[in-house]
Design a protein around this motif. Structure first.
Motif, PDB file in Angstrom:
ATOM      1  N   ALA A 126       0.838  -1.216   0.000  1.00  0.00           N
ATOM      2  CA  ALA A 126       0.000   0.000   0.000  1.00  0.00           C
ATOM      3  C   ALA A 126       0.865   1.256   0.000  1.00  0.00           C
ATOM      4  O   ALA A 126       0.669   2.162  -0.834  1.00  0.00           O
ATOM      5  CB  ALA A 126      -0.934   0.004   1.207  1.00  0.00           C
ATOM      6  N   PHE A 127       1.874   1.292   0.893  1.00  0.00           N
ATOM      7  CA  PHE A 127       2.754   2.472   0.906  1.00  0.00           C
ATOM      8  C   PHE A 127       3.533   2.570  -0.410  1.00  0.00           C
ATOM      9  O   PHE A 127       3.752   3.654  -0.947  1.00  0.00           O
ATOM     10  CB  PHE A 127       3.702   2.402   2.112  1.00  0.00           C
ATOM     11  N   ALA A 128       3.931   1.424  -0.956  1.00  0.00           N
ATOM     12  CA  ALA A 128       4.673   1.447  -2.228  1.00  0.00           C
ATOM     13  C   ALA A 128       3.797   1.990  -3.352  1.00  0.00           C
ATOM     14  O   ALA A 128       4.253   2.763  -4.206  1.00  0.00           O
ATOM     15  CB  ALA A 128       5.162   0.036  -2.563  1.00  0.00           C
ATOM     16  N   THR A 129       2.522   1.621  -3.335  1.00  0.00           N
ATOM     17  CA  THR A 129       1.627   2.056  -4.415  1.00  0.00           C
ATOM     18  C   THR A 129       1.467   3.570  -4.436  1.00  0.00           C
ATOM     19  O   THR A 129       1.603   4.214  -5.478  1.00  0.00           O
ATOM     20  CB  THR A 129       0.243   1.401  -4.249  1.00  0.00           C
ATOM     21  N   ILE A 130       1.236   4.166  -3.254  1.00  0.00           N
ATOM     22  CA  ILE A 130       1.017   5.618  -3.273  1.00  0.00           C
ATOM     23  C   ILE A 130       2.311   6.363  -3.572  1.00  0.00           C
ATOM     24  O   ILE A 130       2.301   7.432  -4.167  1.00  0.00           O
ATOM     25  CB  ILE A 130       0.404   6.151  -1.960  1.00  0.00           C
ATOM     26  N   GLU A 151      11.710  -3.523  -0.325  1.00  0.00           N
ATOM     27  CA  GLU A 151      11.053  -4.284  -1.387  1.00  0.00           C
ATOM     28  C   GLU A 151      10.615  -5.673  -0.942  1.00  0.00           C
ATOM     29  O   GLU A 151       9.992  -6.406  -1.713  1.00  0.00           O
ATOM     30  CB  GLU A 151      11.965  -4.380  -2.611  1.00  0.00           C
ATOM     31  N   ILE A 152      10.965  -6.072   0.301  1.00  0.00           N
ATOM     32  CA  ILE A 152      10.402  -7.323   0.811  1.00  0.00           C
ATOM     33  C   ILE A 152       9.634  -7.078   2.110  1.00  0.00           C
ATOM     34  O   ILE A 152       9.249  -8.012   2.802  1.00  0.00           O
ATOM     35  CB  ILE A 152      11.486  -8.406   1.050  1.00  0.00           C
ATOM     36  N   GLY A 153       9.448  -5.806   2.460  1.00  0.00           N
ATOM     37  CA  GLY A 153       8.680  -5.465   3.658  1.00  0.00           C
ATOM     38  C   GLY A 153       9.402  -5.782   4.945  1.00  0.00           C
ATOM     39  O   GLY A 153       8.798  -6.314   5.887  1.00  0.00           O
ATOM     40  N   TYR A 211       6.605  -5.030  -6.221  1.00  0.00           N
ATOM     41  CA  TYR A 211       7.526  -3.939  -6.596  1.00  0.00           C
ATOM     42  C   TYR A 211       7.933  -4.069  -8.068  1.00  0.00           C
ATOM     43  O   TYR A 211       8.024  -3.088  -8.789  1.00  0.00           O
ATOM     44  CB  TYR A 211       8.762  -3.971  -5.695  1.00  0.00           C
ATOM     45  N   GLN A 212       8.180  -5.299  -8.521  1.00  0.00           N
ATOM     46  CA  GLN A 212       8.545  -5.487  -9.938  1.00  0.00           C
ATOM     47  C   GLN A 212       7.451  -4.949 -10.856  1.00  0.00           C
ATOM     48  O   GLN A 212       7.722  -4.298 -11.866  1.00  0.00           O
ATOM     49  CB  GLN A 212       8.765  -6.977 -10.229  1.00  0.00           C
ATOM     50  N   GLN A 213       6.206  -5.203 -10.454  1.00  0.00           N
ATOM     51  CA  GLN A 213       5.090  -4.720 -11.286  1.00  0.00           C
ATOM     52  C   GLN A 213       5.035  -3.195 -11.270  1.00  0.00           C
ATOM     53  O   GLN A 213       4.853  -2.557 -12.312  1.00  0.00           O
ATOM     54  CB  GLN A 213       3.768  -5.298 -10.760  1.00  0.00           C
ATOM     55  N   LEU A 214       5.220  -2.609 -10.081  1.00  0.00           N
ATOM     56  CA  LEU A 214       5.216  -1.144  -9.981  1.00  0.00           C
ATOM     57  C   LEU A 214       6.327  -0.550 -10.850  1.00  0.00           C
ATOM     58  O   LEU A 214       6.125   0.417 -11.589  1.00  0.00           O
ATOM     59  CB  LEU A 214       5.424  -0.712  -8.528  1.00  0.00           C
ATOM     60  N   ILE A 215       7.519  -1.129 -10.745  1.00  0.00           N
ATOM     61  CA  ILE A 215       8.682  -0.605 -11.483  1.00  0.00           C
ATOM     62  C   ILE A 215       8.457  -0.748 -12.993  1.00  0.00           C
ATOM     63  O   ILE A 215       8.766   0.152 -13.775  1.00  0.00           O
ATOM     64  CB  ILE A 215       9.973  -1.319 -11.021  1.00  0.00           C
ATOM     65  N   ARG A 216       7.831  -1.846 -13.368  1.00  0.00           N
ATOM     66  CA  ARG A 216       7.535  -2.053 -14.800  1.00  0.00           C
ATOM     67  C   ARG A 216       6.552  -0.981 -15.290  1.00  0.00           C
ATOM     68  O   ARG A 216       6.728  -0.383 -16.353  1.00  0.00           O
ATOM     69  CB  ARG A 216       6.950  -3.455 -15.015  1.00  0.00           C
ATOM     70  N   LEU A 217       5.558  -0.679 -14.449  1.00  0.00           N
ATOM     71  CA  LEU A 217       4.595   0.365 -14.817  1.00  0.00           C
ATOM     72  C   LEU A 217       5.302   1.710 -14.999  1.00  0.00           C
ATOM     73  O   LEU A 217       5.045   2.453 -15.946  1.00  0.00           O
ATOM     74  CB  LEU A 217       3.511   0.492 -13.752  1.00  0.00           C
ATOM     75  N   ARG A 218       6.246   1.978 -14.109  1.00  0.00           N
ATOM     76  CA  ARG A 218       6.957   3.256 -14.216  1.00  0.00           C
ATOM     77  C   ARG A 218       7.768   3.331 -15.499  1.00  0.00           C
ATOM     78  O   ARG A 218       7.951   4.386 -16.082  1.00  0.00           O
ATOM     79  CB  ARG A 218       7.869   3.462 -12.995  1.00  0.00           C
ATOM     80  N   HIS A 219       8.299   2.201 -15.914  1.00  0.00           N
ATOM     81  CA  HIS A 219       9.089   2.175 -17.162  1.00  0.00           C
ATOM     82  C   HIS A 219       8.190   2.266 -18.385  1.00  0.00           C
ATOM     83  O   HIS A 219       8.552   2.864 -19.391  1.00  0.00           O
ATOM     84  CB  HIS A 219       9.926   0.888 -17.221  1.00  0.00           C
ATOM     85  N   ASP A 220       7.001   1.643 -18.309  1.00  0.00           N
ATOM     86  CA  ASP A 220       6.196   1.481 -19.529  1.00  0.00           C
ATOM     87  C   ASP A 220       5.104   2.532 -19.708  1.00  0.00           C
ATOM     88  O   ASP A 220       4.646   2.771 -20.819  1.00  0.00           O
ATOM     89  CB  ASP A 220       5.520   0.097 -19.532  1.00  0.00           C
ATOM     90  N   GLU A 221       4.665   3.128 -18.590  1.00  0.00           N
ATOM     91  CA  GLU A 221       3.493   4.003 -18.671  1.00  0.00           C
ATOM     92  C   GLU A 221       3.870   5.468 -18.452  1.00  0.00           C
ATOM     93  O   GLU A 221       4.131   5.898 -17.329  1.00  0.00           O
ATOM     94  CB  GLU A 221       2.460   3.566 -17.620  1.00  0.00           C
ATOM     95  N   SER A 222       3.856   6.249 -19.516  1.00  0.00           N
ATOM     96  CA  SER A 222       4.322   7.642 -19.411  1.00  0.00           C
ATOM     97  C   SER A 222       3.431   8.483 -18.488  1.00  0.00           C
ATOM     98  O   SER A 222       3.864   9.510 -17.964  1.00  0.00           O
ATOM     99  CB  SER A 222       4.350   8.284 -20.802  1.00  0.00           C
ATOM    100  N   ILE A 223       2.196   8.021 -18.255  1.00  0.00           N
ATOM    101  CA  ILE A 223       1.320   8.821 -17.380  1.00  0.00           C
ATOM    102  C   ILE A 223       1.927   8.977 -15.981  1.00  0.00           C
ATOM    103  O   ILE A 223       1.763  10.010 -15.338  1.00  0.00           O
ATOM    104  CB  ILE A 223      -0.099   8.195 -17.297  1.00  0.00           C
ATOM    105  N   LEU A 224       2.681   7.968 -15.534  1.00  0.00           N
ATOM    106  CA  LEU A 224       3.271   8.048 -14.193  1.00  0.00           C
ATOM    107  C   LEU A 224       4.420   9.046 -14.164  1.00  0.00           C
ATOM    108  O   LEU A 224       4.674   9.689 -13.156  1.00  0.00           O
ATOM    109  CB  LEU A 224       3.743   6.654 -13.738  1.00  0.00           C
TER     110      LEU A 224
END
Ligand code: TEU
Ligand code: CA
Length: 552
Positions: free
Chosen positions: A349-353, A368-370, A463-476
């Motif tokens: 949750a904290f990572a998402t925001i 990254e492993i809590g 975290y891998q999914q979040l990081i991938r989103l940051r790389h792939d999605e310019s909206i972020l």
């Protein structure tokens, strides 16, 4: 034109002493980091920020440097550093070094000379002042590590200034030879292949040379934003950062959203990003005599206000450094969440925001492993700040009890972040074959990289999914920011907009089910990411539930 790779990056901070030991002495080292490069590359991070590995007596775990040009033997050799830089680059990642330009160790040759007399080439490399007529310190400034910020040197019959330990004398940035010496060090490490800098307390380098007393003795209001700060930082930028196209993130404890553009507006050519402390003080009683040891329940309305303010004020004028953890900060899920019953949910949750915002997210080793705070006995802690503050607040001022101080250390002490990285459930968590320099959190047997990787609810996988989103999605990276529900105590919700789409980012920062208050009423959406692996979202969210939705 300077490259802006760091705007699309996720940066991982390594505290080398506690990351991976490779030679069985119980201390993390450079070869150990090399061994873990595949793990870091697999996580998806783009750059590694190393806390200091220069020669140091380790009074402040390396933030007391006794030779900027040498790697301390405890971390390895100069060749080990070359190999680490080369391997990191070969894997497509960059290396950011921590640079402590505000002060050195008292063991630095410069200081050893400076303290000898008033007329040698290094006499003015540091900040020396005559005693007051009664022989006392020049003023009432306090050290961050407790006591006075001044220590007397009989050989000079003067005091020298140290914002931190007495073994960390502050450099005199008024002296152009000091500035040139610092720039030479930074150019040297550039020539060694370093890509960027984390600049330790860079907002402290300018002092008010009238040395006025603070309103209250032994406090440290004087420590930041001195009269020539922007001038000195711009000078450093022109001599090194812009000249050699090196990324910079400055530690700026007292910075706020309104003045941050003065530090990070690219047209001012000072810094690329700054770490503020503002949002990290939401669980600190404002203005209390006991400073960081006076705790309160975390105020998430204040957290949202501050972070939204930084998003709005820097939009189009600068860039945010997004963090909740580092080597000075306790584990966020132990500090502000539930690190037992909802450990996975909290961590994600904290990572998402954090990762959903505009800026560069920083992941601190173990976040990254809590990883969680240990609950050690007072004698088990080693942090010079904690020891010095205990002496001042508990033993001298007697403004906080030992029990309350220890309770605060368990919540917010810097040592919480410095227990060795928990790689697996084997002896010493796979960190070392020898007894580690600092105690392991005993929960390593069930909380570690290996176990998390195979867990159905894996923090690192999230975290891998979040990081991938940051790389792939310019909206972020480029989308605008709009805070929602500003007065809600539990829901941290905001929208990101760009020309094509709108994303809703939300986290429930409580242990209770919360009503979404119509946020999704008759909205069409696609779930981008959900820490409860939901395919649809109801009108209520579960404890520490978080998600990112694309609204259509
Ligand atoms: O930290 C500066 C600083 O103010 C923190 O140590 C602060 O005391 C802590 O965050 C609690 O509020 C930098 C380094 O990050 C730290 O590790 C060093 O001890 C310090 O400077 C001196 O170099
Ligand atoms: Ca070692």
């Amino acid at each position: 034109m300077r490259s802006e790779w760091w705007k699309s990056a996720v940066i991982y901070q390594i505290y080398p002493k506690s990351f991976q030991d490779s030679n069985g002495d119980g201390i993390g080292d450079l070869q150990g980091i090399r061994q873990r490069l595949p793990y870091l590359q697999n996580l998806g991070v783009d750059a590694l920020w190393l806390s200091p590995v220069y020669q140091s007596p380790q009074i402040d775990n390396g933030y007391d440097i006794s030779d900027y040009y040498q790697i301390d033997p405890m971390f390895g050799t100069s060749e080990d550093m070359n190999a680490l830089i080369a391997d990191t680059h070969a894997r497509g990642m960059k290396i950011i070094m921590d640079f402590v330009a505000n002060h050195t160790s008292d063991q630095y040759s410069w200081f050893q000379e400076s303290r000898k007399s008033l007329d040698n080439p290094y006499s003015d490399f540091y900040i020396w002042r005559d005693p007051r007529p009664d022989g006392s310190a020049p003023n009432n400034w306090g050290s961050s590590f407790g006591g006075s910020a001044w220590t007397y040197e009989p050989a000079r019959q003067q005091y020298y200034l140290h914002y931190y330990a007495k073994e960390q004398p502050d450099l005199n940035w008024e002296n152009p030879r000091v500035r040139d010496a610092i720039y030479e060090v930074m150019k040297y490490w550039k020539s060694r292949g370093v890509d960027g800098w984390r600049l330790d307390v860079i907002t402290s380098i300018s002092k008010d040379w009238c040395f006025p007393d603070n309103p209250r003795p032994l406090t440290k209001e004087n420590q930041h934003n001195g009269p020539r700060m922007h001038e000195f930082i711009h000078d450093l930028n022109q001599h090194v950062l812009t000249l050699y196209d090196m990324m910079s993130v400055g530690e700026a404890p007292a910075s706020n959203a309104a003045d941050a553009p003065l530090l990070v507006d690219p047209t001012r050519e000072e810094l690329d990003m700054v770490f503020t402390f503002q949002h990290m003080h939401i669980d600190r009683k404002p203005g209390d005599l006991n400073g960081r040891w006076a705790l309160q329940k975390p105020d998430f309305i204040e957290l949202k206000r501050i972070m939204a303010d930084w998003q709005i004020q820097l939009s189009g004028r600068g860039w945010n450094a997004l963090y909740f953890e580092n080597h000075d900060r306790a584990r966020v899920i132990s500090r502000w969440g539930n690190d037992s019953k909802y450990r996975y949910e909290c961590a994600t949750a904290f990572a998402t925001i954090l990762h959903g915002m505009q800026g560069t997210p920083y992941v601190y080793q173990g976040e990254e492993i809590g990883m969680t705070n240990p609950q050690f006995a007072l004698a088990d802690y080693e942090d010079v700040e904690m020891i010095g503050n205990y002496h001042q607040f508990v033993e001298q001022q007697k403004t906080i009890s030992s029990a309350d101080f220890l309770a605060a250390v368990h919540k917010v002490g810097r040592d919480n972040a410095r227990t060795p990285m928990q790689w697996d459930g084997s002896h010493n968590a796979g960190f070392s074959d020898a007894t580690p320099w600092f105690k392991l959190n005993p929960n390593y047997t069930v909380l570690n990289v290996a176990r998390d990787a195979n867990a159905e609810k894996s923090v690192a996988h999230y975290y891998q999914q979040l990081i991938r989103l940051r790389h792939d999605e310019s909206i972020l990276r480029d989308g605008s920011f709009e805070l929602l529900l500003p007065q809600d105590k539990a829901l941290f919700a905001y929208k990101r907009h760009d020309d094509e789409k709108t994303w809703l980012v939300l986290a429930n920062l409580s242990e209770k089910w919360q009503n979404l208050q119509g946020l999704l009423a008759d909205a069409d959406y696609r779930v981008i990411l959900s820490n409860y692996q939901r395919e649809t979202i109801g009108q209520q969210v579960a404890p520490y539930e978080s998600f990112i939705l694309e609204l259509s």
